[in-house]
Scaffold this motif. Structure first.
Motif, PDB file in Angstrom:
ATOM      1  N   LEU A  66      40.579  27.531 -40.368  1.00 30.03           N
ATOM      2  CA  LEU A  66      41.584  26.660 -39.771  1.00 30.03           C
ATOM      3  C   LEU A  66      41.049  26.011 -38.505  1.00 30.03           C
ATOM      4  N   LYS A  67      40.349  26.783 -37.700  1.00 27.89           N
ATOM      5  CA  LYS A  67      39.777  26.243 -36.462  1.00 27.89           C
ATOM      6  C   LYS A  67      38.718  25.189 -36.778  1.00 27.89           C
ATOM      7  N   ILE A  68      37.932  25.422 -37.832  1.00 27.75           N
ATOM      8  CA  ILE A  68      36.903  24.449 -38.219  1.00 27.75           C
ATOM      9  C   ILE A  68      37.547  23.148 -38.690  1.00 27.75           C
ATOM     10  N   VAL A  69      38.611  23.260 -39.494  1.00 25.19           N
ATOM     11  CA  VAL A  69      39.305  22.064 -39.979  1.00 25.19           C
ATOM     12  C   VAL A  69      39.873  21.268 -38.810  1.00 25.19           C
ATOM     13  N   ILE A  70      40.488  21.970 -37.852  1.00 23.22           N
ATOM     14  CA  ILE A  70      41.034  21.297 -36.670  1.00 23.22           C
ATOM     15  C   ILE A  70      39.918  20.616 -35.885  1.00 23.22           C
ATOM     16  N   GLY A  71      38.789  21.316 -35.735  1.00 21.32           N
ATOM     17  CA  GLY A  71      37.654  20.729 -35.035  1.00 21.32           C
ATOM     18  C   GLY A  71      37.132  19.487 -35.734  1.00 21.32           C
ATOM     19  N   ALA A  72      37.084  19.531 -37.078  1.00 22.66           N
ATOM     20  CA  ALA A  72      36.612  18.377 -37.844  1.00 22.66           C
ATOM     21  C   ALA A  72      37.541  17.183 -37.672  1.00 22.66           C
ATOM     22  N   ILE A  73      38.852  17.437 -37.694  1.00 17.63           N
ATOM     23  CA  ILE A  73      39.828  16.355 -37.532  1.00 17.63           C
ATOM     24  C   ILE A  73      39.698  15.728 -36.145  1.00 17.63           C
ATOM     25  N   ILE A  74      39.587  16.561 -35.128  1.00 18.34           N
ATOM     26  CA  ILE A  74      39.438  16.049 -33.757  1.00 18.34           C
ATOM     27  C   ILE A  74      38.156  15.235 -33.634  1.00 18.34           C
ATOM     28  N   VAL A  99      24.596  36.645 -34.156  1.00 18.48           N
ATOM     29  CA  VAL A  99      24.967  35.627 -35.140  1.00 18.48           C
ATOM     30  C   VAL A  99      26.482  35.478 -35.228  1.00 18.48           C
ATOM     31  N   GLN A 100      27.183  36.598 -35.217  1.00 21.46           N
ATOM     32  CA  GLN A 100      28.646  36.544 -35.287  1.00 21.46           C
ATOM     33  C   GLN A 100      29.218  35.792 -34.089  1.00 21.46           C
ATOM     34  N   GLY A 101      28.598  35.959 -32.927  1.00 18.93           N
ATOM     35  CA  GLY A 101      29.038  35.221 -31.748  1.00 18.93           C
ATOM     36  C   GLY A 101      28.821  33.729 -31.901  1.00 18.93           C
ATOM     37  N   ILE A 102      27.681  33.342 -32.481  1.00 18.79           N
ATOM     38  CA  ILE A 102      27.395  31.916 -32.708  1.00 18.79           C
ATOM     39  C   ILE A 102      28.388  31.331 -33.699  1.00 18.79           C
ATOM     40  N   ILE A 103      28.690  32.094 -34.748  1.00 16.93           N
ATOM     41  CA  ILE A 103      29.616  31.608 -35.774  1.00 16.93           C
ATOM     42  C   ILE A 103      30.992  31.326 -35.185  1.00 16.93           C
ATOM     43  N   GLN A 104      31.412  32.106 -34.204  1.00 17.73           N
ATOM     44  CA  GLN A 104      32.716  31.877 -33.588  1.00 17.73           C
ATOM     45  C   GLN A 104      32.780  30.555 -32.835  1.00 17.73           C
ATOM     46  N   CYS A 105      31.605  29.969 -32.563  1.00 15.92           N
ATOM     47  CA  CYS A 105      31.563  28.663 -31.896  1.00 15.92           C
ATOM     48  C   CYS A 105      31.555  27.513 -32.898  1.00 15.92           C
ATOM     49  N   ALA A 106      31.650  27.846 -34.193  1.00 15.00           N
ATOM     50  CA  ALA A 106      31.565  26.826 -35.246  1.00 15.00           C
ATOM     51  C   ALA A 106      32.577  25.690 -35.077  1.00 15.00           C
ATOM     52  N   PRO A 107      33.838  25.942 -34.699  1.00 14.63           N
ATOM     53  CA  PRO A 107      34.790  24.815 -34.569  1.00 14.63           C
ATOM     54  C   PRO A 107      34.313  23.742 -33.594  1.00 14.63           C
ATOM     55  N   PHE A 108      33.729  24.150 -32.461  1.00 18.77           N
ATOM     56  CA  PHE A 108      33.220  23.181 -31.497  1.00 18.77           C
ATOM     57  C   PHE A 108      31.987  22.469 -32.055  1.00 18.77           C
ATOM     58  N   GLY A 109      31.148  23.234 -32.763  1.00 17.10           N
ATOM     59  CA  GLY A 109      29.971  22.638 -33.368  1.00 17.10           C
ATOM     60  C   GLY A 109      30.325  21.613 -34.425  1.00 17.10           C
ATOM     61  N   VAL A 110      31.284  21.959 -35.279  1.00 15.60           N
ATOM     62  CA  VAL A 110      31.705  21.036 -36.341  1.00 15.60           C
ATOM     63  C   VAL A 110      32.345  19.791 -35.733  1.00 15.60           C
ATOM     64  N   MET A 111      33.111  19.961 -34.683  1.00 23.16           N
ATOM     65  CA  MET A 111      33.704  18.806 -34.007  1.00 23.16           C
ATOM     66  C   MET A 111      32.614  17.839 -33.560  1.00 23.16           C
ATOM     67  N   GLY A 112      31.554  18.364 -32.951  1.00 26.19           N
ATOM     68  CA  GLY A 112      30.461  17.514 -32.493  1.00 26.19           C
ATOM     69  C   GLY A 112      29.714  16.864 -33.639  1.00 26.19           C
ATOM     70  N   LEU A 113      29.497  17.621 -34.728  1.00 26.96           N
ATOM     71  CA  LEU A 113      28.774  17.084 -35.875  1.00 26.96           C
ATOM     72  C   LEU A 113      29.560  15.979 -36.570  1.00 26.96           C
ATOM     73  N   VAL A 114      30.871  16.183 -36.732  1.00 24.40           N
ATOM     74  CA  VAL A 114      31.709  15.169 -37.362  1.00 24.40           C
ATOM     75  C   VAL A 114      31.777  13.923 -36.489  1.00 24.40           C
ATOM     76  N   PHE A 115      31.922  14.126 -35.191  1.00 26.61           N
ATOM     77  CA  PHE A 115      31.955  12.987 -34.268  1.00 26.61           C
ATOM     78  C   PHE A 115      30.683  12.150 -34.395  1.00 26.61           C
TER      79      PHE A 115
END
Length: 417
Positions: free
Chosen positions: A15-23, A179-195
């Motif tokens: 859900l956080k990744i989807v929200i990040g992608a939309i933003i 790795v688990q800590g990095i994965i938790q940052c995925a929503p911000f990463g996806v937001m940047g990649l989609v942008f």
């Protein structure tokens, strides 16, 4: 602060990744000049790429050194699934290209270097193994990393004391924690990649090369939703779609935006752990899949090659098209686990029809133009397939041994939760 971190980690990552992608998409449309927004995406992918070689190296060594007996049959099954599914993906691409032939505008020039033939690809793969392991780690060469980690793991299995094996196990757990800590940052990463994708490319690629892109995406969708489930369903003799859809959602979404099978290795390992798979097994099969399970690459090579043939008016008999499937399958194993890795193998496949490199490299240039969507879909298919076939092989082994497997109705709910 700890309270907020716990709430963040306990909430739905998808859900956080989807929200990040939309933003990211909204910002890419309305404020494309704010390039700083893309920075978290670059950091996220770089962090995954940085930790993934170390993760693979440490986990494989630890898994083999501490391995129990009885893993062999599962490895044979998953390797067979990887190879067969890649060939079947190429066959789907060739068949659909025959039914719906498309052409392209071969006007762009390209100066990228490409492999001269299949022999060169295989030579490069084999020679890349016998390189300094430190250099392999630095360069992220996973085939070589796998080779040396297996060799070192086997050596440690025979000579290491129990204390040494415990240290290896603890070290692998520490890397996994990072790795688990990095994965938790995925929503911000996806937001940047989609942008970045939206701000740089917009929707223009859908108009100029719409038919070719549609053909590629259709072939990838057929493999993801028809042939892969068919393979898994036949092996397991049960409805495969809960497993298929979970792998696509949990692995495919992040791979779509990172466009790197290598960077998605930690994501897949995390998914396999949550699916209850044996760590000794998936810590080897997931990085192996990122190297040889290249269904999307086989689709891209086949579709682009036949598009060049159709553009130049070359008649391709179906038996020769089958040979293209074999060539695409073998060539796909040489595709790197990074964005655009399959495109440089198009000239190798085109050489089967006597097409010069000057012409075929123009197709590579076209591939890079539509690569924002093509490579994202390709990587999503590859990465989701790694998790799907790893799970299929292990569940199949459990069923053969008479171990109750009631996963197809329950595990998806557990993962989603």
């Amino acid at each position: 602060m700890k309270k907020y971190i716990m709430k963040w980690t306990e909430s739905s990552l998808i859900l956080k990744i989807v929200i990040g992608a939309i933003i990211g998409a909204i910002l890419g449309v309305f404020v494309p000049d704010w390039t700083v927004i893309a920075f978290p995406g670059e950091l996220f992918v770089n962090a995954l790429k940085a930790i993934a070689p170390i993760l693979v190296f440490v986990l494989v060594i630890s898994a083999i050194a501490n391995a129990k007996s009885g893993i062999g049959p599962r490895f044979k099954t998953v390797i067979g699934l990887y190879l067969f599914s890649t060939f079947l993906a190429a066959l789907v691409a060739v068949t659909v290209s025959y039914l719906f032939p498309v052409t392209m505008h071969l006007t762009a020039a390209s100066t990228e270097a490409a492999p001269g033939g299949l022999g060169e690809v295989m030579y490069t793969l084999i020679s890349s193994i016998f390189v300094n392991p430190i250099d392999l780690l630095a360069q992220g060469q996973y085939l070589g990393i796998l080779f040396w980690s297996v060799v070192l793991g086997l050596a440690l299995k025979s000579v290491a004391s129990s204390n040494t094996k415990d240290i290896l196990s603890d070290f692998s757990k520490a890397i996994t924690k990072i790795v688990q800590g990095i994965i938790q940052c995925a929503p911000f990463g996806v937001m940047g990649l989609v942008f970045k994708s939206v701000s740089e490319s917009g929707l223009g690629i859908f108009t100029q090369y719409g038919q070719l892109l549609l053909l590629l995406v259709t072939c990838i969708a057929l493999v993801a939703f028809v042939t892969d489930p068919l393979i898994s369903g036949i092996i397991l003799k049960r409805n495969p779609y809960p497993l298929v859809l979970t792998c696509l959602k949990e692995s495919g979404i992040t791979a779509f935006f990172s466009r790197s099978s290598a960077a998605n290795i930690p994501i897949n390992m995390n998914l396999c752990e949550r699916l209850g798979l044996d760590e000794d097994f998936f810590s080897v099969t997931i990085p192996l899949g990122a190297t040889i399970n290249m269904e999307g690459a086989a689709v891209t090579i086949s579709v682009m090659t036949l598009a060049v043939c159709h553009t130049m008016g070359i008649n391709v008999p179906f038996p020769i098209a089958i040979a293209l499937c074999v060539l695409s399958t073998l060539g796909a194993y040489g595709a790197s686990g990074v964005a655009g890795g399959s495109l440089l193998l198009i000239p190798m496949a085109c050489s089967l029809f006597g097409i010069s490199a000057d012409v075929s490299m123009q197709a590579v240039a076209v591939g890079f133009i539509i690569g924002v969507v093509q490579d994202s879909c390709e990587t999503a298919l590859n990465s989701a397939g790694d998790a799907l076939f790893s799970a299929t092989a292990e569940y199949h082994d459990r069923m053969k041994r008479g171990v109750p497997v009631n996963f197809l109705g329950e595990f998806a709910k557990k993962v989603i939760k």
